[in-house]
Design an enzyme around this catalytic site. Sequence first.
Site, PDB file in Angstrom:
ATOM      1  N   LYS A  13       0.833  -1.212   0.000  1.00  0.00           N
ATOM      2  CA  LYS A  13       0.000   0.000   0.000  1.00  0.00           C
ATOM      3  C   LYS A  13       0.869   1.264   0.000  1.00  0.00           C
ATOM      4  CE  LYS A  13      -2.090  -0.949   3.958  1.00  0.00           C
ATOM      5  NZ  LYS A  13      -1.400  -2.194   4.347  1.00  0.00           N
ATOM      6  N   ARG A  88      -9.073   0.954   9.317  1.00  0.00           N
ATOM      7  CA  ARG A  88      -8.642  -0.412   9.610  1.00  0.00           C
ATOM      8  C   ARG A  88      -9.691  -1.159  10.421  1.00  0.00           C
ATOM      9  NH1 ARG A  88      -2.715   0.703   9.243  1.00  0.00           N
ATOM     10  NH2 ARG A  88      -1.582  -1.222   9.534  1.00  0.00           N
ATOM     11  N   ARG A 127      12.035  -6.037   4.908  1.00  0.00           N
ATOM     12  CA  ARG A 127      11.811  -4.617   4.602  1.00  0.00           C
ATOM     13  C   ARG A 127      12.767  -3.712   5.381  1.00  0.00           C
ATOM     14  NH1 ARG A 127       5.842  -2.055   4.964  1.00  0.00           N
ATOM     15  NH2 ARG A 127       5.988  -2.513   7.187  1.00  0.00           N
ATOM     16  N   ARG A 160      11.888  -1.382  10.799  1.00  0.00           N
ATOM     17  CA  ARG A 160      10.844  -0.942  11.728  1.00  0.00           C
ATOM     18  C   ARG A 160      10.759  -1.938  12.878  1.00  0.00           C
ATOM     19  NH1 ARG A 160       5.523   0.349   8.189  1.00  0.00           N
ATOM     20  NH2 ARG A 160       4.623  -0.642  10.029  1.00  0.00           N
ATOM     21  N   ARG A 171       0.373  -8.798  13.782  1.00  0.00           N
ATOM     22  CA  ARG A 171      -0.262  -7.792  12.914  1.00  0.00           C
ATOM     23  C   ARG A 171      -1.145  -8.460  11.872  1.00  0.00           C
ATOM     24  NH1 ARG A 171       4.708  -4.918  10.651  1.00  0.00           N
ATOM     25  NH2 ARG A 171       3.279  -3.562   9.558  1.00  0.00           N
TER      26      ARG A 171
HETATM   27  P1  AMP Z   1       1.285   0.743   9.186  1.00  0.00           P
HETATM   28  O1  AMP Z   1       2.493   1.559   8.924  1.00  0.00           O
HETATM   29  O2  AMP Z   1       0.089   1.192   8.408  1.00  0.00           O
HETATM   30  O3  AMP Z   1       1.546  -0.743   9.062  1.00  0.00           O
HETATM   31  O4  AMP Z   1       0.901   0.989  10.730  1.00  0.00           O
HETATM   32  C1  AMP Z   1       1.795   0.695  11.772  1.00  0.00           C
HETATM   33  C2  AMP Z   1       1.030   0.593  13.089  1.00  0.00           C
HETATM   34  O5  AMP Z   1       0.405   1.840  13.378  1.00  0.00           O
HETATM   35  C3  AMP Z   1      -0.096  -0.434  13.110  1.00  0.00           C
HETATM   36  O6  AMP Z   1       0.354  -1.745  13.387  1.00  0.00           O
HETATM   37  C4  AMP Z   1      -0.972   0.127  14.229  1.00  0.00           C
HETATM   38  O7  AMP Z   1      -0.408  -0.127  15.505  1.00  0.00           O
HETATM   39  C5  AMP Z   1      -0.865   1.623  13.984  1.00  0.00           C
HETATM   40  N1  AMP Z   1      -1.914   2.091  13.045  1.00  0.00           N
HETATM   41  C6  AMP Z   1      -1.720   2.624  11.802  1.00  0.00           C
HETATM   42  N2  AMP Z   1      -2.886   2.935  11.233  1.00  0.00           N
HETATM   43  C7  AMP Z   1      -3.854   2.581  12.113  1.00  0.00           C
HETATM   44  C8  AMP Z   1      -5.268   2.627  12.089  1.00  0.00           C
HETATM   45  N3  AMP Z   1      -5.948   3.104  11.030  1.00  0.00           N
HETATM   46  N4  AMP Z   1      -5.939   2.164  13.185  1.00  0.00           N
HETATM   47  C9  AMP Z   1      -5.283   1.702  14.258  1.00  0.00           C
HETATM   48  N5  AMP Z   1      -3.953   1.607  14.346  1.00  0.00           N
HETATM   49  C10 AMP Z   1      -3.230   2.053  13.287  1.00  0.00           C
END
Ligand code: AMP
Length: 217
Positions: A13, A88, A127, A160, A171
Site C-alpha cells: 500500500k 482499519r 523490509r 521498523r 499484525r
Molecule cells: P502501518 O504503517 O500502516 O503498518 O501501521 C503501523 C502501526 O500503526 C499499526 O500496526 C498500528 O499499531 C498503527 N496504526 C496505523 N494505522 C492505524 C489505524 N488506522 N488504526 C489503528 N492503528 C493504526
Amino acid sequence: MNLILLGPPGAGKGTQSQMLKERLGVPQISTGDILRQARKNRTPLGVEAESFMTAGKLVPDEVVIGIIEERLHGADCKNGCILDGFPRTVAQAEALKGLLTRSKKRIDAVVNFSVDDGELVNRLTGRRVCPKCGAAYHTALAKPEKSGVCDRCGSDLIQRDDDKEETIRKRLSVYKKETQPLIDYYRREGTLKEIEGLGEPGEIFKRLSKALGLNAS
Ligand code: AMP
C-alpha cells in the site's frame, strides 16, 4: 479523487500510494507514518500509541479518527487524498463516511491488494525503510545501491521495530480479525476494486491504474 488503499501489512500500500501520489497530485495520508513521527517526536499522541504499535496491535479508534479528522481539513486535501492504512476497522470506516459526508465529499474507490501470508512475512522481515524520506527497500528483492543507505537521500536505513517476525504474525492476525471485514463492507458500498498484489511494483501500478481508469505512464 479520494481513494482508500486496503490490504494486509506488507501488501504494498505504501509503495503504491507513493506512486499514485505522483500521478494524481494529491497527498498520501498514512496513519502509520503520522504515528511513527509522533513517536519519534515523543508527543503525547506518540507516547500513547507506542505500546500498541510495538505489540502489533491497533491504536484505539478514537485516536486515529481524531488524526484523520484533523488531517482531512488540510488545504492540500482540497482535491482529494490517498488514505494508506486507514480505515482499519468498521468503526473507522463509519467515522470516515460521516466526516466526508459533512464536507460534501465521498470515497471514489477502495482498492484491496491481495497477497498470501507467506509472501507478506517474507516482504516484511526483509523490509528496510528510510526514516528520513520514507523510501522502502528489501534486503533481497529491492536492494539499495549501497547496502544500508537510502538511494534517494543518503540516510541510514532501519528495520521498523514492528517488522520482527513475531510482531508481524500478530499484525496479520489483527488484520484478519479487524480489517478484513472492510473488504465486504466496501463491496456492499459498491466502491471496491480488487488487485492481485504479487509482482513488481511497476507491474502492480499498471493494474492499479487500469482499475482506476488512469493512464499508467
Ligand atoms: P502501518 O504503517 O500502516 O503498518 O501501521 C503501523 C502501526 O500503526 C499499526 O500496526 C498500528 O499499531 C498503527 N496504526 C496505523 N494505522 C492505524 C489505524 N488506522 N488504526 C489503528 N492503528 C493504526
